[in-house]
Each structure stands twice: as structure tokens, then as C-alpha cells.
Design an enzyme around this catalytic site. Structure first.
Site, PDB file in Angstrom:
ATOM      1  N   ARG A  13       0.810  -1.218   0.000  1.00  0.00           N
ATOM      2  CA  ARG A  13       0.000   0.000   0.000  1.00  0.00           C
ATOM      3  C   ARG A  13       0.848   1.274   0.000  1.00  0.00           C
ATOM      4  NH1 ARG A  13      -3.606  -2.197   4.972  1.00  0.00           N
ATOM      5  NH2 ARG A  13      -1.695  -3.409   5.265  1.00  0.00           N
ATOM      6  N   GLY A 136      -7.710  -3.759  13.186  1.00  0.00           N
ATOM      7  CA  GLY A 136      -8.523  -4.814  13.775  1.00  0.00           C
ATOM      8  C   GLY A 136      -9.338  -4.221  14.923  1.00  0.00           C
ATOM      9  N   ASN A 166      -7.495  -2.706  17.855  1.00  0.00           N
ATOM     10  CA  ASN A 166      -6.359  -3.511  18.292  1.00  0.00           C
ATOM     11  C   ASN A 166      -5.105  -2.802  17.813  1.00  0.00           C
ATOM     12  OD1 ASN A 166      -4.605  -5.686  18.913  1.00  0.00           O
ATOM     13  ND2 ASN A 166      -4.800  -6.414  16.805  1.00  0.00           N
ATOM     14  N   ASN A 224       0.467   2.196   6.835  1.00  0.00           N
ATOM     15  CA  ASN A 224       0.313   1.291   5.689  1.00  0.00           C
ATOM     16  C   ASN A 224       0.382   2.045   4.366  1.00  0.00           C
ATOM     17  OD1 ASN A 224      -0.195  -0.904   7.455  1.00  0.00           O
ATOM     18  ND2 ASN A 224      -2.311  -0.232   7.644  1.00  0.00           N
ATOM     19  N   LYS A 347      33.988  25.055   2.376  1.00  0.00           N
ATOM     20  CA  LYS A 347      33.976  23.599   2.227  1.00  0.00           C
ATOM     21  C   LYS A 347      35.277  23.025   2.740  1.00  0.00           C
ATOM     22  CE  LYS A 347      35.838  21.087  -0.690  1.00  0.00           C
ATOM     23  NZ  LYS A 347      36.467  20.513  -1.881  1.00  0.00           N
ATOM     24  N   TYR A 362      34.761  32.365  -1.439  1.00  0.00           N
ATOM     25  CA  TYR A 362      34.757  30.899  -1.460  1.00  0.00           C
ATOM     26  C   TYR A 362      36.022  30.414  -0.767  1.00  0.00           C
ATOM     27  CZ  TYR A 362      35.288  26.072  -2.799  1.00  0.00           C
ATOM     28  OH  TYR A 362      35.478  24.720  -2.741  1.00  0.00           O
TER      29      TYR A 362
HETATM   30  C1  UD1 Z   1      -2.331  -5.329  11.897  1.00  0.00           C
HETATM   31  C2  UD1 Z   1      -3.263  -6.170  12.771  1.00  0.00           C
HETATM   32  C3  UD1 Z   1      -4.458  -5.295  13.146  1.00  0.00           C
HETATM   33  C4  UD1 Z   1      -3.982  -4.066  13.885  1.00  0.00           C
HETATM   34  C5  UD1 Z   1      -2.957  -3.296  13.055  1.00  0.00           C
HETATM   35  C6  UD1 Z   1      -2.322  -2.226  13.907  1.00  0.00           C
HETATM   36  C7  UD1 Z   1      -3.041  -8.477  12.048  1.00  0.00           C
HETATM   37  C8  UD1 Z   1      -3.637  -9.594  11.278  1.00  0.00           C
HETATM   38  N1  UD1 Z   1      -3.708  -7.333  12.053  1.00  0.00           N
HETATM   39  O1  UD1 Z   1      -3.044  -5.006  10.708  1.00  0.00           O
HETATM   40  O2  UD1 Z   1      -5.335  -6.026  14.008  1.00  0.00           O
HETATM   41  O3  UD1 Z   1      -5.091  -3.219  14.154  1.00  0.00           O
HETATM   42  O4  UD1 Z   1      -1.898  -4.165  12.606  1.00  0.00           O
HETATM   43  O5  UD1 Z   1      -1.421  -1.420  13.175  1.00  0.00           O
HETATM   44  O6  UD1 Z   1      -2.016  -8.671  12.683  1.00  0.00           O
HETATM   45  N2  UD1 Z   1       4.028  -8.642   8.586  1.00  0.00           N
HETATM   46  C9  UD1 Z   1       4.940  -9.663   8.501  1.00  0.00           C
HETATM   47  N3  UD1 Z   1       4.599 -10.798   7.816  1.00  0.00           N
HETATM   48  C10 UD1 Z   1       3.381 -10.970   7.229  1.00  0.00           C
HETATM   49  C11 UD1 Z   1       2.457  -9.902   7.335  1.00  0.00           C
HETATM   50  C12 UD1 Z   1       2.796  -8.756   8.008  1.00  0.00           C
HETATM   51  O7  UD1 Z   1       6.058  -9.567   9.016  1.00  0.00           O
HETATM   52  O8  UD1 Z   1       3.161 -12.033   6.639  1.00  0.00           O
HETATM   53  C13 UD1 Z   1       4.411  -7.410   9.326  1.00  0.00           C
HETATM   54  C14 UD1 Z   1       4.351  -6.148   8.485  1.00  0.00           C
HETATM   55  O9  UD1 Z   1       5.618  -5.857   7.927  1.00  0.00           O
HETATM   56  C15 UD1 Z   1       3.942  -5.089   9.493  1.00  0.00           C
HETATM   57  C16 UD1 Z   1       3.186  -5.865  10.557  1.00  0.00           C
HETATM   58  O10 UD1 Z   1       3.495  -7.224  10.369  1.00  0.00           O
HETATM   59  O11 UD1 Z   1       5.073  -4.484  10.095  1.00  0.00           O
HETATM   60  C17 UD1 Z   1       1.682  -5.658  10.448  1.00  0.00           C
HETATM   61  O12 UD1 Z   1       1.234  -6.096   9.169  1.00  0.00           O
HETATM   62  P1  UD1 Z   1       0.197  -5.254   8.328  1.00  0.00           P
HETATM   63  O13 UD1 Z   1      -0.053  -5.974   7.056  1.00  0.00           O
HETATM   64  O14 UD1 Z   1       0.604  -3.857   8.248  1.00  0.00           O
HETATM   65  O15 UD1 Z   1      -1.088  -5.425   9.248  1.00  0.00           O
HETATM   66  P2  UD1 Z   1      -2.326  -4.443   9.373  1.00  0.00           P
HETATM   67  O16 UD1 Z   1      -3.246  -4.681   8.256  1.00  0.00           O
HETATM   68  O17 UD1 Z   1      -1.871  -3.067   9.606  1.00  0.00           O
HETATM   69 CA    CA Z   2       0.082  -2.058   9.562  1.00  0.00          CA
END
Ligand code: UD1
Ligand code: CA
Length: 461
Positions: A13, A136, A166, A224, A347, A362
Site C-alpha cells: 500500500r 482490527g 487492536n 500502511n 567547504k 569561497y
Molecule cells: C495489523 C493487525 C491489526 C492491527 C494493526 C495495527 C493483524 C492480522 N492485524 O493489521 O489487528 O489493528 O496491525 O497497526 O495482525 N508482517 C509480517 N509478515 C506478514 C504480514 C505482516 O512480518 O506475513 C508485518 C508487516 O511488515 C507489518 C506488521 O506485520 O510491520 C503488520 O502487518 P500489516 O499488514 O501492516 O497489518 P495491518 O493490516 O496493519
Molecule cells: Ca500495519
């Protein structure tokens, strides 16, 4: 207490071609804020889960942390499972996201205290946020106890406006965390293994899961998209500005001032509108940074004034007057009580105390002593098209206006270089050097170069 920071997501995103967690806010990658918060809360065992861009993240993250790879991004729960070797069943783990840069060490300490006081197996962190889109949501049962976390994309329409979100942070005891992780399923809208299902699994298996509510939602702003990056940056900027206000810094118009989180400013400093302070910049007591000055990685002493100037990796001493419109480039070191004025560029040069270059000069690759005067239009000719050469101007030398100092060259102490001279040879101590064509006056010849004067009409009265 150990920490696992998730940073493997694709960051689609953001619409950029580099890892999301390396996008910067106030001059620092988002991931580094999260690591700093852990370290400041005395959490030293930190594991960062990275994805296909892992090498870039590692290269950009010179911290003492473990890196674990999640080869395929199957969700946040799966990401934590990739770090299972770093989860000690007998120790607690806090899971953080690399895209929530505003998290603080105070919060982490409070979270741990909450968990310890309540002896909970799992603690999730909730806050109320004005626009809950994308987060969430936390649902409760009839008693008001935690029931589940529902991801935005999985919400029923009547749940859309729940604004108890969350934050994504989960603190759990190791063995219970592992218990929940291996039971995760991906039957949801995104077909991902959601970490956010772990609390529900624990709760349904009879473990205690509590919700820790925190009022200040700005700490949990998740990034995001580019828009959310700007929102997080705005919140962080305000936090940084408030810290400087508390330290006794006067900021005339904070809405126009940008200060990186790494900048240090002493009490009594005044920042005028439009000031940008970046990187490892440090400003000493009672100095003034005038309007629209941009300082990167520069160190300013006490009671110095900088007006409308650009400084990059420069050092300026105490009681100096810099600007307006001065450009100090990397390797510049200016002593105390100096005046470097308009359209002067310096510089890779060291300048002593009480030295003046008031305008249009300069100074490059030079060593300049104390009490030297650089006249208007005086320059060091440091580059012959092949190599850079050094100019040395010793104490008490006087460099007249429009002088070319052709490097390598030395003007010894007390030397006086007449205006308009092009100096190619050493100037001895206390000598006067004049290197220009002698003037000849040709009587009456000026008329030949001028148009004949038209007869002027007599004004009528
Ligand atoms: C996530 C939470 C959501 C919360 C929000 C808060 C989940 C399923 N959802 O959503 O409840 O409200 O964060 O900001 O956890 N990442 C990985 N591996 C993966 C997927 C993601 O390492 O397979 C990492 C991403 O790099 C990121 C973090 O986990 O740093 C969160 O992932 P992201 O996809 O941004 O979750 P959200 O949709 O923001
Ligand atoms: Ca996120």
C-alpha cells in the site's frame, strides 16, 4: 522479556519499491524507532522478522538484534512462528510491528507491569482512534470481557464503526504464545494466519487474556500508506517539538519548524519560522537559528546566530554570526567569534577564531588562522581540474577584495594581500603581496569610447 518485531510485510500500500519499515519519519526509519523503544525499556533480546527485502533492512539497521526470515508473507501469526526458535517457553514475549514508529519505552514498561500485576497469559493493547479504518477491532462478551479481534476486512457491516481498535501489540508468556500460534488457521478474507487470532484461541482454551487500554492513540498509529506515514510524522513532530519546549527552547512558529528526532538543542535557543534541523545536529545554549535555515548533521556552539543559511556536516563555534545566505559544506570547522556573511561558501576548511569573511567569498580545502580577514570576492582556487589543493592562511593575515589564492599556496602570519591580486607564490610573514597589472591613465582618451552627446533640449519655462 524478549521482543519480536514484525517487518516482513510487502508494504504494497506504500506503492514504493523499498521496504515499508525503512520509510523514515523525522529522519529515522520506522523500524529503528521500534527497536529504540525496546532498548530504552531494557529489552535487549530483540528479533526482527524480515521478508524478501531482508538484506536491505539488515544493511540499514546497525543494531544488535537477531534477524529471522519469513520467506513467504502468510500473515502476522505465521511471521511470529518463523521466529519460534527465539521464543523461550519460560520467558515472556512482546510482539510489535515495525510499522508503528510512535511506540514509547514508557508504554512498554507499563504493559509489562500490567501483565505482571494481573498474571495474565496474554495481554492485548487497545485504544480508541478517530478513524479506525484498516485496524482490527476488539469485541467483548456480555460481561465486557475480551472475546475476539476481528480484522477490518472481516468485519460484519454492523461492526464497522467500533472504534476500539487492536493496536497489534501482544504480550504473552512463551509457552502459551506457542500454543496459540500452532493452532492458527487462515480461514479469513485474506487467507492469512493472523496473529490477532491467538488471543481468542488462548481465551477459548481457558487461559487468561486481558485488554490493556491506553488513552493516547497516537503511539499506535500504524503506517500502511503514504498518507498514514504523513500522519505518523505529524504526530511524532509534535512530540519532538513538545520535548524541546520542555527543555527551554523557544520556537516562534512550531507549525513551520521540522526537527529530526536525533537533533539536540540546548536551553535558551531560539528557532525562527521555517527552520529545518536534520540528522545529528546539535545546537548550543542561547544560539539563534534564523528563518528558513536548514542544518544537517551540524554542530553549533553557544550564543551563535545563523540566519537564512544552509549547513551540511559543518561545525561552528561560539559567538559567531553566520549568514544571511551562507553555505557551509561538509568538513567546515569554524572557531569562535567568527563572522561568515552573505554568499560565502566554505567547504572542507578549518577556520580559527575571530576570523571574518563578510561577503561573497569561497573558502575550499583551506586552513585559515585566527583574526584573518577575507575580503569581498576573495576565493581559494582549490581545483585545477585534476586535483584539489590546499590553501593555508595563517593568523592575522589580510586577504583583500577579489583576491585569487591559487592553491597550493601559503599566506604566512600577518601577510597582506592587496585587492585584486592573483597569488601563486608563498607570501612571507608580514609581507605585502601585490600581484596585478599596474594602472596607466591615458589623458582624454575616455571621450573616444563614449557616444557623442545629443544636444539637450532646453526645458521650457
Ligand atoms: C495489523 C493487525 C491489526 C492491527 C494493526 C495495527 C493483524 C492480522 N492485524 O493489521 O489487528 O489493528 O496491525 O497497526 O495482525 N508482517 C509480517 N509478515 C506478514 C504480514 C505482516 O512480518 O506475513 C508485518 C508487516 O511488515 C507489518 C506488521 O506485520 O510491520 C503488520 O502487518 P500489516 O499488514 O501492516 O497489518 P495491518 O493490516 O496493519
Ligand atoms: Ca500495519
Amino acid at each position: 522479556l524478549k521482543a519480536i518485531i514484525l517487518a516482513a510485510g510487502n508494504g504494497k500500500r506504500m506503492k514504493t519499491n523499498f521496504p515499508k519499515v525503512l520509510h523514515t519519519v523525522s529522519g529515522k526509519p520506522m523500524l529503528h524507532y521500534v527497536i529504540d523503544a525496546c532498548q530504552n525499556a531494557n529489552i535487549t533480546d530483540i528479533t526482527v522478522v524480515v521478508g524478501k527485502d531482508g538484506e536491505k533492512i539488515k544493511a540499514a539497521t546497525p543494531y544488535d538484534v537477531n534477524f529471522v526470515e519469513q520467506a513467504e508473507q502468510l500473515g502476522t501469526g505465521h511471521a511470529v512462528l518463523c521466529a519460534k526458535d527465539n521464543i523461550d517457553p519460560t520467558d515472556k514475549v512482546v510482539i510489535l510491528y515495525g510499522d508503528t514508529p510512535l511506540i514509547t519505552s514508557d508504554f512498554l514498561q507499563n504493559l509489562l507491569a500490567f501483565q505482571e500485576k494481573n498474571e495474565a497469559h496474554g495481554v492485548i493493547v487497545a485504544t480508541k482512534i478517530p478513524d479506525p479504518t484498516g485496524y482490527g477491532r476488539i469485541t467483548t462478551n456480555a460481561n465486557g470481557d475480551f472475546s475476539a479481534i476481528i480484522e477490518h476486512k472481516d468485519l460484519a457491516s454492523h461492526q464497522q464503526n467500533i472504534n476500539d481498535i487492536n493496536t497489534g501489540i501482544l504480550l504473552a508468556t512463551g509457552s502459551e504464545l506457542l500454543y496459540g500460534l500452532i493452532r492458527l488457521e487462515n480461514h479469513n478474507y485474506q487467507n492469512e494466519y493472523y496473529l490477532t487470532d491467538v488471543p481468542k484461541i488462548l481465551k477459548n482454551s481457558g487461559y487468561s487474556v486481558l485488554v490493556h487500554n491506553v488513552a493516547d492513540y497516537t503511539q499506535f498509529l500504524g503506517v500502511n500508506s503514504q498518507k498514514q506515514l504523513e500522519e505518523a510524522a505529524t504526530a511524532l513532530r509534535q512530540r519532538i517539538i513538545n520535548r524541546h519546549f520542555e527543555n527551554g527552547v523557544q520556537i516562534i512558529d512550531s507549525s513551520s519548524v521540522y526537527i529530526d528526532s536525533t537533533v539536540e538543542i540546548a536551553a535558551g535557543v531560539t528557532l525562527h519560522p521555517g527552520v529545518i534541523l536534520q540528522g545529528e545536529t546539535k545546537i548550543g545554549e542561547n544560539s539563534t537559528i534564523g528563518a528558513y535555515s536548514q542544518l544537517a548533521n551540524s554542530v553549533i556552539g553557544k550564543t551563535t546566530t545563523i540566519r537564512n543559511s544552509v549547513l551540511e556536516s559543518a561545525i561552528v563555534g561560539d559567538h559567531c554570526q553566520i549568514g544571511p545566505f551562507t553555505y557551509l559544506r561538509p568538513g567546515t570547522e569554524i572557531g569562535d567569534y567568527c563572522r561568515i556573511g552573505d554568499f560565502v561558501e566554505v567547504k572542507n576548511s578549518v577556520i580559527g577564531n575571530h576570523t571574518t569573511a563578510a561577503h561573497l567569498a569561497y573558502i575550499g580545502d583551506a586552513e585559515v588562522g585566527d583574526r584573518v580577514n577575507f575580503g569581498c570576492g576573495a576565493i581559494t582556487v582549490n581545483y585545477n581540474g585534476v586535483v584539489k589543493n590546499k590553501t593555508i592562511v595563517e593568523d592575522d593575515a589580510f586577504i583583500g577584495s577579489n583576491v585569487n589564492l591559487i592553491a597550493p599556496v601559503v599566506v604566512h602570519s600577518g601577510g597582506f594581500v592587496a585587492a585584486g591580486s592573483t597569488i601563486t607564490d608563498e607570501v612571507p610573514q608580514d609581507a605585502m603581496a601585490i600581484a596585478r597589472q599596474r594602472q596607466t591613465n591615458k589623458e582624454g582618451l575616455a571621450k573616444k569610447f563614449k557616444k557623442p552627446k545629443k544636444a539637450t533640449k532646453k526645458s521650457k519655462k
